[in-house]
Design an enzyme around this catalytic site. Structure first.
Site, PDB file in Angstrom:
ATOM      1  N   ASP A 145       0.912  -1.139   0.000  1.00 12.14           N
ATOM      2  CA  ASP A 145       0.000   0.000   0.000  1.00 12.14           C
ATOM      3  C   ASP A 145       0.951   1.187   0.000  1.00 12.14           C
ATOM      4  O   ASP A 145       1.580   1.482   1.026  1.00 12.14           O
ATOM      5  CB  ASP A 145      -0.893   0.008   1.246  1.00 12.14           C
ATOM      6  CG  ASP A 145      -1.900   1.145   1.186  1.00 12.14           C
ATOM      7  OD1 ASP A 145      -1.469   2.288   0.954  1.00 12.14           O
ATOM      8  OD2 ASP A 145      -3.091   0.902   1.368  1.00 12.14           O
ATOM      9  N   HIS A 146       1.095   1.859  -1.154  1.00 17.33           N
ATOM     10  CA  HIS A 146       2.210   2.814  -1.247  1.00 17.33           C
ATOM     11  C   HIS A 146       2.035   3.985  -0.279  1.00 17.33           C
ATOM     12  O   HIS A 146       3.004   4.664   0.045  1.00 17.33           O
ATOM     13  CB  HIS A 146       2.457   3.271  -2.690  1.00 17.33           C
ATOM     14  CG  HIS A 146       1.520   4.316  -3.209  1.00 17.33           C
ATOM     15  ND1 HIS A 146       0.263   4.034  -3.651  1.00 17.33           N
ATOM     16  CD2 HIS A 146       1.663   5.663  -3.357  1.00 17.33           C
ATOM     17  CE1 HIS A 146      -0.327   5.148  -4.054  1.00 17.33           C
ATOM     18  NE2 HIS A 146       0.493   6.167  -3.877  1.00 17.33           N
ATOM     19  N   HIS A 167      -5.889   2.920   0.977  1.00 17.54           N
ATOM     20  CA  HIS A 167      -5.037   4.016   1.457  1.00 17.54           C
ATOM     21  C   HIS A 167      -5.662   4.790   2.622  1.00 17.54           C
ATOM     22  O   HIS A 167      -5.013   5.037   3.637  1.00 17.54           O
ATOM     23  CB  HIS A 167      -4.737   4.992   0.319  1.00 17.54           C
ATOM     24  CG  HIS A 167      -4.152   4.346  -0.901  1.00 17.54           C
ATOM     25  ND1 HIS A 167      -3.238   3.327  -0.836  1.00 17.54           N
ATOM     26  CD2 HIS A 167      -4.347   4.570  -2.226  1.00 17.54           C
ATOM     27  CE1 HIS A 167      -2.889   2.968  -2.065  1.00 17.54           C
ATOM     28  NE2 HIS A 167      -3.556   3.696  -2.919  1.00 17.54           N
TER      29      HIS A 167
HETATM   30  O1  LIG Z   1      -3.198   4.038  -5.657  1.00 14.19           O
HETATM   31  C1  LIG Z   1      -3.529   5.064  -6.228  1.00 14.19           C
HETATM   32  O2  LIG Z   1      -2.998   6.232  -5.821  1.00 14.19           O
HETATM   33  C2  LIG Z   1      -2.982   7.360  -6.676  1.00 14.19           C
HETATM   34  C3  LIG Z   1      -2.712   8.565  -5.784  1.00 14.19           C
HETATM   35  O3  LIG Z   1      -1.471   8.386  -5.184  1.00 14.19           O
HETATM   36  P1  LIG Z   1      -0.628   9.631  -4.646  1.00 14.19           P
HETATM   37  O4  LIG Z   1       0.614   9.015  -4.128  1.00 14.19           O
HETATM   38  O5  LIG Z   1      -0.409  10.542  -5.827  1.00 14.19           O
HETATM   39  O6  LIG Z   1      -1.456  10.298  -3.612  1.00 14.19           O
HETATM   40  C4  LIG Z   1      -4.277   7.532  -7.434  1.00 14.19           C
HETATM   41  O7  LIG Z   1      -4.136   8.540  -8.411  1.00 14.19           O
HETATM   42  C5  LIG Z   1      -4.629   6.243  -8.125  1.00 14.19           C
HETATM   43  O8  LIG Z   1      -5.918   6.368  -8.740  1.00 14.19           O
HETATM   44  C6  LIG Z   1      -4.650   5.088  -7.155  1.00 14.19           C
HETATM   45  O9  LIG Z   1      -4.759   3.864  -7.880  1.00 14.19           O
END
Ligand SMILES: O=C1O[C@H](COP(=O)(O)O)[C@@H](O)[C@H](O)[C@H]1O
Ligand SMILES: NC(=O)C1=CN([C@@H]2O[C@H](COP(=O)(O)OP(=O)(O)OC[C@H]3O[C@@H](n4cnc5c(N)ncnc54)[C@H](OP(=O)(O)O)[C@@H]3O)[C@@H](O)[C@H]2O)C=CC1
Length: 497
Positions: free
Chosen positions: A179-180, A242
């Site tokens: 989960d990045h 997230h």
């Molecule tokens: O996992 C995802 O995250 C991005 C947003 O990530 P961020 O690090 O830029 O906040 C999102 O645009 C994407 O739809 C989603 O799959």
């Protein structure tokens, strides 16, 4: 750091190019990869090793936070890379892969520590895990680990079935669910902020906190991902994973020790204590929306239904907001407001902790107004912690105004989320990966909401691209006497934060 083989499924894909190769390169440059390692890239297309290494180099030059300074050093890094064509559903390809992996282990004298990274479409996760086991790739005397990308299931039932199948080939402690958001500097910093500061620790509870607001707003629309996004929506794409992870990290109580096991245990207690919603009454605490045409940065942008690849009748959510309650003695009566949306006014991922304000009466007698103290943790695009408190202004009227104190991380030096997470997986540290318990409980909370969406039990509010989302989401807060803090239309606060 132990020597190992990094087996990358999806080596010719977008994620590998934009995130994984730059992350590996930066880890190498920072001395965080073992001295000896082998990377085997996999995909269906037939490409030569030399071409593959050229593609990796190009991705580093285009996407890495640091450009390679030294040709010799870059060549040394690239020399670890090999490519092997493989179709995920062909068992013979895995047997050949095992030979390639073993040949490189012998050549480089590597122990058979193997990390399998599944950067492919989710429908391939189960078959790959099974083939790793059946081909003997997973039969190592060293360690084996599996990094798996999102999405982890499409709903509660499919997530459970995926997990059951994965666990036939890998133990829970061998599975690293990415989960990045858990790799982001400020999300990782939450633990330190709350646990390493006794002053903050002392007020991190229902006695002092009035409400918590977690926002992940994006300016981008659906982009080129219509096929995936139109089936997922904001609730699956951002909320189930997230946002609920950030909620767990924010609300978790003090663990007895700072270990992966203890932290994940505390997170589990929070997600387990989330008050469930019934699908029939989901509309009382959840708002969903879809963007309509609007203006962004002075330019007109189309609405969701006019985006390429989106069905003209799509009822998909591009915005979701919810009011959640944690039935835990320390959080009774403290609402957690979560929202995320595409095509909103600003790119901003942040947590706002609003403290109770018992000073209002004291100052109102003097016709002065105090504001609630706010602790603001900005996650993206800024990485910053601010505290807003009341102070006298320095003008002649000397009135009370919110004053800001802040700490800003030096972004030029910060590793990317993927660097942190890959490095942790190589070290066998699963603290910032999602445990199955958390994933399952998150799906459990979300499931009735998904059903309410699918059965049309909730209105789908329209919001103009470039706005702060549907006005209905403000109502979730107003009902409790609260308001969203730091939206771009609150200039006096956003100007300072
Ligand atoms: O996992 C995802 O995250 C991005 C947003 O990530 P961020 O690090 O830029 O906040 C999102 O645009 C994407 O739809 C989603 O799959
Ligand atoms: N891209 C992103 O920003 C993000 C992606 N993810 C997740 O990461 C994963 C990968 O996404 P992404 O890189 O964008 O996807 P892409 O479509 O860009 O890449 C897919 C990869 O899978 C390979 N592949 C496809 N079919 C097969 C097959 N039958 N056998 C073997 N390999 C195959 C492709 O190689 P070839 O064509 O050569 O077969 C390619 O390398 C997904 O789970 C996605 O949800 C998560 C967060 C963000």
């Amino acid at each position: 750091m132990e020597s190992m083989t990094f087996v990358l499924f999806g080596a010719t894909g977008d994620l590998a190019k934009r995130k994984i190769y730059p992350a590996l390169y930066n880890l190498y440059a920072d001395g965080k990869l073992p001295e000896s390692f082998s990377v085997i890239g996999l995909g269906r297309r037939e490409i030569e090793d030399e071409t593959f290494r050229g593609n990796v180099e190009q991705s580093i030059r285009q996407f890495s936070r640091r450009s390679p300074a030294d040709r010799e050093d870059l060549n040394a890094f690239l020399s670890s890379f090999r490519y092997h064509p493989l179709n995920v559903s062909n068992p013979e390809d895995y047997r050949k892969l095992l030979e390639v992996v073993q040949a490189r282990e012998t050549e480089l004298r590597l122990p058979d520590n193997r990390l399998f990274y599944l950067s492919v479409a989710p429908e391939f996760f189960e078959i790959i895990a099974r083939q790793i086991q059946e081909s003997g790739l997973g039969a190592t005397r060293g360690w084996k680990r599996l990094i798996i990308e999102k999405p982890f299931g499409h709903d509660l039932a499919t997530a459970r079935s995926l997990n059951e199948n994965l666990s036939r080939a890998f133990e829970e402690d061998e599975i690293y669910r990415i989960d990045h958001y858990l790799g982001k500097t400020m999300v990782q910093n939450l633990e330190t902020l709350v646990l390493a500061n006794p002053v903050i620790q002392a007020v991190w509870n229902k006695e002092h906190i009035s409400n918590v607001q977690i926002t992940a707003s994006e300016t981008v629309g659906v982009e080129e991902r219509a096929a995936y996004y139109d089936q997922s929506g904001a609730i699956r794409d951002m909320f189930q994973n997230h946002l609920l992870q950030v909620l767990m990290m924010t609300a978790m109580r003090r663990p007895s020790q700072i270990t992966a096991k203890n932290i994940r245990e505390e997170k589990r207690k929070i997600i387990e204590a989330l008050r469930p919603v019934a699908k029939e009454s989901a509309g009382l605490s959840v708002v969903r929306g879809q963007y309509a045409a609007g203006e962004m940065g002075g330019k007109s942008v189309p609405g969701y239904l006019d985006e390429p690849g989106i069905g003209a009748e799509s009822k998909n959510d591009t915005f979701v907001a919810a009011r959640l309650w944690i039935d835990h003695p320390d959080w009774e009566g403290v609402p957690f407001y979560l929202r995320t949306g595409k095509r909103m006014a600003a790119k901003s991922t942040r947590i706002v902790v609003e403290f109770k304000n018992p000073t209002e009466d004291l100052y109102s007698a003097k016709n002065e107004k105090t504001s609630p103290n706010l602790l603001i943790i900005e996650i993206n695009p800024n990485e910053k912690i601010s505290f807003l408190f009341n102070g006298k202004n320095s003008r002649s009227d000397g009135l009370i105004e919110p004053v800001e104190m802040n700490f800003r991380a030096d972004q030029s030096e910060l590793p990317e989320a993927y660097e942190r997470l890959i490095s942790d997986a190589l070290d066998g540290d699963s603290t910032f990966f999602a445990h199955w318990n958390e994933v399952e409980l998150a799906w459990q909370w979300v499931q009735p909401v998904l059903e309410a969406f699918e059965e049309g039990l909730l209105p789908l509010h329209s919001y103009a691209a470039g706005s702060n989302g549907p006005a209905a989401s403000d109502k979730l807060l107003k009902e409790q006497g609260h308001e969203w803090r730091l939206d771009p239309d609150v200039p006096e606060l956003i100007g300072q934060a």
